[in-house]
Design a protein around this motif. Structure first.
Motif, mmCIF file in Angstrom:
data_model
loop_
_atom_site.group_PDB
_atom_site.id
_atom_site.type_symbol
_atom_site.label_atom_id
_atom_site.label_comp_id
_atom_site.label_asym_id
_atom_site.label_seq_id
_atom_site.Cartn_x
_atom_site.Cartn_y
_atom_site.Cartn_z
ATOM 1 N N GLY A 50 77.396 41.806 68.001
ATOM 2 C CA GLY A 50 77.632 40.276 67.577
ATOM 3 C C GLY A 50 76.971 39.981 66.165
ATOM 4 N N SER A 51 76.222 40.628 65.806
ATOM 5 C CA SER A 51 75.459 40.267 64.531
ATOM 6 C C SER A 51 76.369 41.012 63.400
ATOM 7 N N ASP A 52 76.803 42.190 63.893
ATOM 8 C CA ASP A 52 77.662 42.950 62.748
ATOM 9 C C ASP A 52 78.982 42.047 62.521
ATOM 10 N N ALA A 53 79.567 41.446 63.474
ATOM 11 C CA ALA A 53 80.705 40.551 63.659
ATOM 12 C C ALA A 53 80.479 39.274 62.682
ATOM 13 N N SER A 54 79.402 38.865 63.022
ATOM 14 C CA SER A 54 78.837 37.446 62.454
ATOM 15 C C SER A 54 78.714 37.819 61.150
ATOM 16 N N ARG A 55 78.187 38.790 60.588
ATOM 17 C CA ARG A 55 77.923 39.305 59.136
ATOM 18 C C ARG A 55 79.246 39.356 58.464
ATOM 19 N N VAL A 56 80.261 39.923 59.124
ATOM 20 C CA VAL A 56 81.757 40.383 58.554
ATOM 21 C C VAL A 56 82.408 38.867 58.483
ATOM 22 N N GLN A 57 82.128 38.077 59.492
ATOM 23 C CA GLN A 57 82.829 36.755 59.290
ATOM 24 C C GLN A 57 82.286 35.846 58.305
ATOM 25 N N SER A 58 81.012 35.883 57.998
ATOM 26 C CA SER A 58 80.265 35.097 56.936
ATOM 27 C C SER A 58 80.660 35.684 55.577
ATOM 28 N N THR A 59 80.684 36.890 55.444
ATOM 29 C CA THR A 59 81.002 37.344 53.927
ATOM 30 C C THR A 59 82.498 37.183 53.690
#
Length: 68
Positions: A20-29
């Motif tokens: 989930g934190s990986d996906a959040s980081r991708v979306q934020s970037t």
């Protein structure tokens, strides 16, 4: 020498599941750079993969267990 069967030349592999934190980081970037974040975009697929892996995006060091 060509890569062996099942390996990826980019260094990624099936051994690393999307969290989930990986996906959040991708979306934020993507959002910060003005990239697409809608349906069928990479961030959307990353979020879907994280959900399928059972790892929701959550705050840092979220505790396990439900509310009492």
């Amino acid at each position: 020498m060509p890569p062996s069967k099942g390996s990826r030349s980019t260094g990624g592999g099936a051994g690393s599941k999307m969290s989930g934190s990986d996906a959040s980081r991708v979306q934020s970037t993507q959002a910060k750079s003005g990239g697409e974040t809608g349906k069928n975009s990479f961030p959307a697929r990353a979020q879907s993969a994280a959900a399928k892996n059972g790892t929701p995006a959550s705050g840092p060091k979220a505790g396990k267990g439900g509310k009492a």
